[in-house]
Design an enzyme around this catalytic site. Structure first.
Site, PDB file in Angstrom:
ATOM      1  CD  GLU A   1      -3.177  -0.369   0.028  1.00 18.58           C
ATOM      2  OE1 GLU A   1      -2.801  -0.582  -0.960  1.00 18.58           O
ATOM      3  OE2 GLU A   1      -4.032   0.352   0.519  1.00 18.58           O
TER       4      GLU A   1
ATOM      5  CB  THR B   1      -5.250   7.459  -3.507  1.00 16.28           C
ATOM      6  OG1 THR B   1      -6.098   6.347  -3.992  1.00 16.28           O
ATOM      7  CG2 THR B   1      -5.445   7.427  -2.114  1.00 16.28           C
TER       8      THR B   1
END
Lengths: 310, 310
Positions: A131, A184
């Site tokens: 991530e 994001t």
């Protein structure tokens, strides 16, 4: 040929309205598949990626699944390596934890092949490294539910404290992914660094209410708690017709409706499957009417995390 | 003589570290006692107050218990009035919900005498009006647990949404009240109007963890969640030796330790009664060594709210 395994890991909804950065849950569909085969030579080799439209890197150090697997191997005495085939079965950059599903699938598959040296919760830090690569920060609100299933609370990041939250059985989720792009990083940058204390109090009342509602199986309380006065008012500006979609979904009986992760996908939680299906239909029509293509997914809350596929 | 009743209502710990303005719990001791007697003529008459050092007003419109009772009567078809004797058995301005205990006792007693037209939760708005008088704002995080017992979440104020939270059995509380003055209004004014989003995220992770810990009876999780990065760093400046007291209490085995309400009382939660008693001893000694008189109270979490006394 070395030992080989095929694994499915679920998509996830992070933030869950009032739980920005601390809460997420897994859904049964969509998700990613990986095939991992052990090999004698060290190193993780991404052999092929399908379903990504050529967007994902096959260089192991730049691939979330590859990074997660390498991190895991480092913590064992395994001296060999692995070959990886990654099948993306969900949209990228959708706010459904696409990179997390790949990281989770990779870490879970590797753990299975090495005879489970780690628990599901112990796999989270490995997948978080994937991530970090994808988002620039090591978030856990997608990888933790992708690995553990159900609702998961990340109480703290330093030290990492992961709490599985009981989930009532008859809870269904509809997710709609409109074909618009929200990165994001942009979705993070749009947020204000300071928030009014009064809004923070409202938010922590709601997150406390949501957790209590899940444990009490109190759908009314879950519904009243699924409100976000901090993040949604800002991020929803990036999603055309968000307000209309939300209003129509609540009117049709959704317990709550909010942005999935950093968007643009929108999740709705419902007490009945028929309501969830109806809402998917209503939402898709609203996007279609404005000329936006969308995909909808309706499923129960995933309670398993990754599974080995036959 | 009219129908007469004597009621005890418990002291309460509001905020509970990570739950500023949304969480509170009741303790068995201390608390307030009221005697209420119905009379034919309308109006609430405060006949006498003891234990307040002459500080509280006997004018009904300025007395929290009187206001709570009048608000309740207004919502019924009762045409008579009541006489009230208020016995303060706990320190004023201590952060232990002294005004809330009186409001709760008054509302509960009146409700009993009128054959319970309202549930405990329905009494909260009446008692909140008493709080509005005492604090300048109608807070519920003391009156709700004072009326309902146990841990109570105020998910929302508008509309009022009160959620009783399950409490594990072997949870004990020590409260120490040092004889220093902190006015609630001052304690509110010292707070910043905006807080960093990162701190808010930490706080709502903790409040979610605390609720989950209470439902899971997970004392380790309760302990890890009892942290306040928003209010305590500011308000603790008003309480001399707060840091020393907290460090000593955690070292002695407290699950957590924080400011009770707006202070100056300090609460500690413990898993065992012996630990709670030991901590009371340690804390009192620290205050004594610096020349500050203090009172300590150790009890289980009160599960009943107000009770009728024989």
């Amino acid at each position: 040929m070395g030992k080989k395994i095929k694994v499915f890991a679920p998509a996830t909804v992070a933030n869950v309205a009032c739980g920005y950065d601390v809460l997420g849950f897994a859904i049964d569909s969509p998700g990613d598949e990986v095939v991992v085969e052990l090999k004698d030579e060290p190193g993780v080799e991404i052999v092929a990626i399908t379903g990504d439209g050529g967007k994902l890197p096959t260089d192991t150090t730049s691939n979330t699944a590859g990074v997660a697997m390498q991190q895991l191997i480092k913590k064992t005495d395994y001296e060999g390596g692995a070959k990886v085939w990654l099948h993306k079965k969900m949209p990228l950059g959708s706010g459904l934890g696409s990179s997390a599903a790949s990281s989770a699938a990779g870490a879970f598959a590797m753990n299975q092949l090495l005879d489970k040296p780690f628990t599901s919760a112990e796999l989270v830090p490995f997948a978080m490294e994937g991530e970090r690569l994808a988002c620039g920060a090591a978030h856990a609100d997608n990888v933790a539910p992708a690995l553990m299933g159900g609702f998961v609370l990340i109480r703290s990041y330093a030290p990492l404290d992961i709490v599985p939250i009981d989930t009532p059985e008859s809870l269904y989720c509809t997710v709609i992914h409109p074909q618009i792009e929200v990165a994001t990083k942009d979705a993070r940058q749009i947020l204000k660094k300071d928030i009014p204390l009064t809004d923070a109090v409202t938010q922590w009342g709601n997150v406390a209410g949501l957790i209590a509602g899940l444990y009490r199986k109190d759908y009314g309380l879950i519904s009243r708690s699924l409100q976000d006065v901090v993040i949604e008012p800002v991020r929803s500006l990036l999603i055309p017709s968000f307000g209309e979609i939300k209003a129509a979904s609540l009117k049709a009986g959704a317990l709550g409706c909010g942005i999935s992760g950093s968007g643009p996908s929108i999740f709705s939680l419902c007490q009945h499957q028929e309501v969830a299906l109806e809402i998917a239909h209503i939402q898709a029509k609203i996007f279609a009417d404005m000329g936006v293509t969308s995909e909808t997914y309706t499923s129960a809350i995933n309670q398993n995390g990754p599974i080995v596929m036959k």
